[in-house]
Design a protein around this motif. Structure first.
Motif, mmCIF file in Angstrom:
data_model
loop_
_atom_site.group_PDB
_atom_site.id
_atom_site.type_symbol
_atom_site.label_atom_id
_atom_site.label_comp_id
_atom_site.label_asym_id
_atom_site.label_seq_id
_atom_site.Cartn_x
_atom_site.Cartn_y
_atom_site.Cartn_z
ATOM 1 N N ALA B 59 19.283 9.301 -79.131
ATOM 2 C CA ALA B 59 19.497 7.856 -79.051
ATOM 3 C C ALA B 59 19.974 7.503 -77.558
ATOM 4 O O ALA B 59 19.726 6.798 -76.929
ATOM 5 N N GLU B 60 20.977 8.476 -77.019
ATOM 6 C CA GLU B 60 21.739 8.279 -75.870
ATOM 7 C C GLU B 60 20.414 8.359 -74.848
ATOM 8 O O GLU B 60 20.399 7.722 -73.715
ATOM 9 N N PHE B 62 17.282 7.572 -75.373
ATOM 10 C CA PHE B 62 16.506 6.341 -75.121
ATOM 11 C C PHE B 62 17.274 5.189 -74.361
ATOM 12 O O PHE B 62 16.678 4.402 -73.620
ATOM 13 N N ASP B 63 18.290 5.143 -74.827
ATOM 14 C CA ASP B 63 19.163 4.020 -73.988
ATOM 15 C C ASP B 63 19.242 4.096 -72.516
ATOM 16 O O ASP B 63 19.127 3.315 -71.628
ATOM 17 N N ILE B 66 16.040 3.230 -70.902
ATOM 18 C CA ILE B 66 15.597 1.759 -71.050
ATOM 19 C C ILE B 66 16.485 1.278 -70.017
ATOM 20 O O ILE B 66 15.796 0.421 -69.164
ATOM 21 N N ASP B 67 17.710 1.877 -69.680
ATOM 22 C CA ASP B 67 18.457 1.347 -68.872
ATOM 23 C C ASP B 67 17.743 1.459 -67.362
ATOM 24 O O ASP B 67 17.985 0.702 -66.274
ATOM 25 N N PRO B 72 9.159 3.280 -73.534
ATOM 26 C CA PRO B 72 9.253 4.246 -74.514
ATOM 27 C C PRO B 72 7.946 5.058 -74.389
ATOM 28 O O PRO B 72 7.971 6.329 -74.385
ATOM 29 N N ALA B 76 8.862 8.772 -74.310
ATOM 30 C CA ALA B 76 9.064 9.263 -75.722
ATOM 31 C C ALA B 76 7.772 9.802 -76.386
ATOM 32 O O ALA B 76 7.625 9.684 -77.529
#
Lengths: 75, 202
Positions: B59-60, B62-63, B66-67, B72, B76
């Protein structure tokens, strides 16, 4: 209200979306993931684990990310 | 599917740095999704024959991506991990993960690099009629690429790869003297039984 929504399903998604006031995490999951199993996702709001009944607030950052990504060599 | 020389060098470096499998996601070129610019480790617990990502770390990741302005489909979709020995053929655990985690994405690639150098990559897609096919793996030397960054890669490894108890035991023993072949096999067998009793045979 608008939230930032991050989801890996389909084409992948990371953008602001409009949701109804009072929408819960579970309602968003059912709407966006449909037949997906919640156990296969880590659901976070503002980078923190969220409960299914948490009511989303304007500007929240919601992510559904995959869990249990594991591999093994052949034995 | 083509690795940049930098991504390929990093993957080889990380594969060979420790006694365990390692895994991560490839970062794709925004305009050419099967051109892999980089390989990023996710915080993970590993053994010589297994790798398991930490869910919070995914999850980190992904964040952070995105930042950084990526989509994705750039970070991913290409799941990469290594195998011990010479076989890059997916195990049952690999197949289950690929189906469960990436089965709802429009497309994804499971890529495996064996210790002995064999590679495997399968592209699965769920748009149109859907399907999957094994695709070749190559290093693309046609574009400019940056220099190796061993100190940074080493740091990334130390921050993200947590060898399991068997590996710790093995490393401690290496300071006291090498394990005998029988001791090593006993340890591996014990570990494999623990893992595969949970997952079923491959």
């Amino acid at each position: 209200m608008k939230i930032l929504f991050i989801n890996n399903d389909g084409a992948g998604f990371a953008d602001h979306i409009e949701i109804a006031d009072g929408t819960t995490v579970e309602q968003l999951f059912r709407k966006r993931v449909n037949e997906g199993n919640p156990a296969d996702y880590l659901i976070r709001v503002n980078r923190q684990p969220a409960s299914s009944d948490q009511v989303l607030q304007p500007g929240d950052r919601v992510s559904f990310t995959p869990t249990k990504i594991e591999g093994a060599g052949r034995t | 599917m083509r690795f940049s020389p930098l991504a390929w060098a990093k993957l080889l470096f990380l594969r060979d740095l420790g006694p365990t499998e390692v895994g991560g996601f490839a970062i794709s070129d925004a305009q050419d999704l099967l051109y892999l610019e980089d390989f990023v480790l996710i915080r993970q617990e590993c053994s010589p024959v297994t790798v398991a990502f930490d869910d919070d770390a995914v999850a980190e990741f992904f964040d952070a991506q995105i930042d950084a302005g990526r989509r994705p489909e750039q970070f991913a979709r290409v799941w990469v991990h290594t195998h011990p020995g010479n076989s890059a053929t997916p195990s049952r655990v690999d197949e289950e993960t690929f189906a469960r985690v990436f089965g709802r994405s429009d497309w994804a690639v499971m890529a495996i690099l064996a210790q002995g150098g064999q590679t495997f990559a399968r592209l699965q897609f769920h748009t149109g009629p859907g399907g999957s096919l094994q695709i070749p793996v190559a290093v693309d030397w046609s574009r400019p690429f940056a220099a190796s960054a061993w100190p940074d890669w080493n740091q990334e490894y130390l921050q993200n790869v947590r060898p399991d108890e068997f590996c710790h035991h093995q490393q401690i023993r290496e300071h006291a003297g090498p394990l005998s072949v029988s001791e090593m096999l006993d340890g591996l067998t014990e570990h494999s039984h623990q893992f595969f009793n949970e997952k079923g045979p491959t």
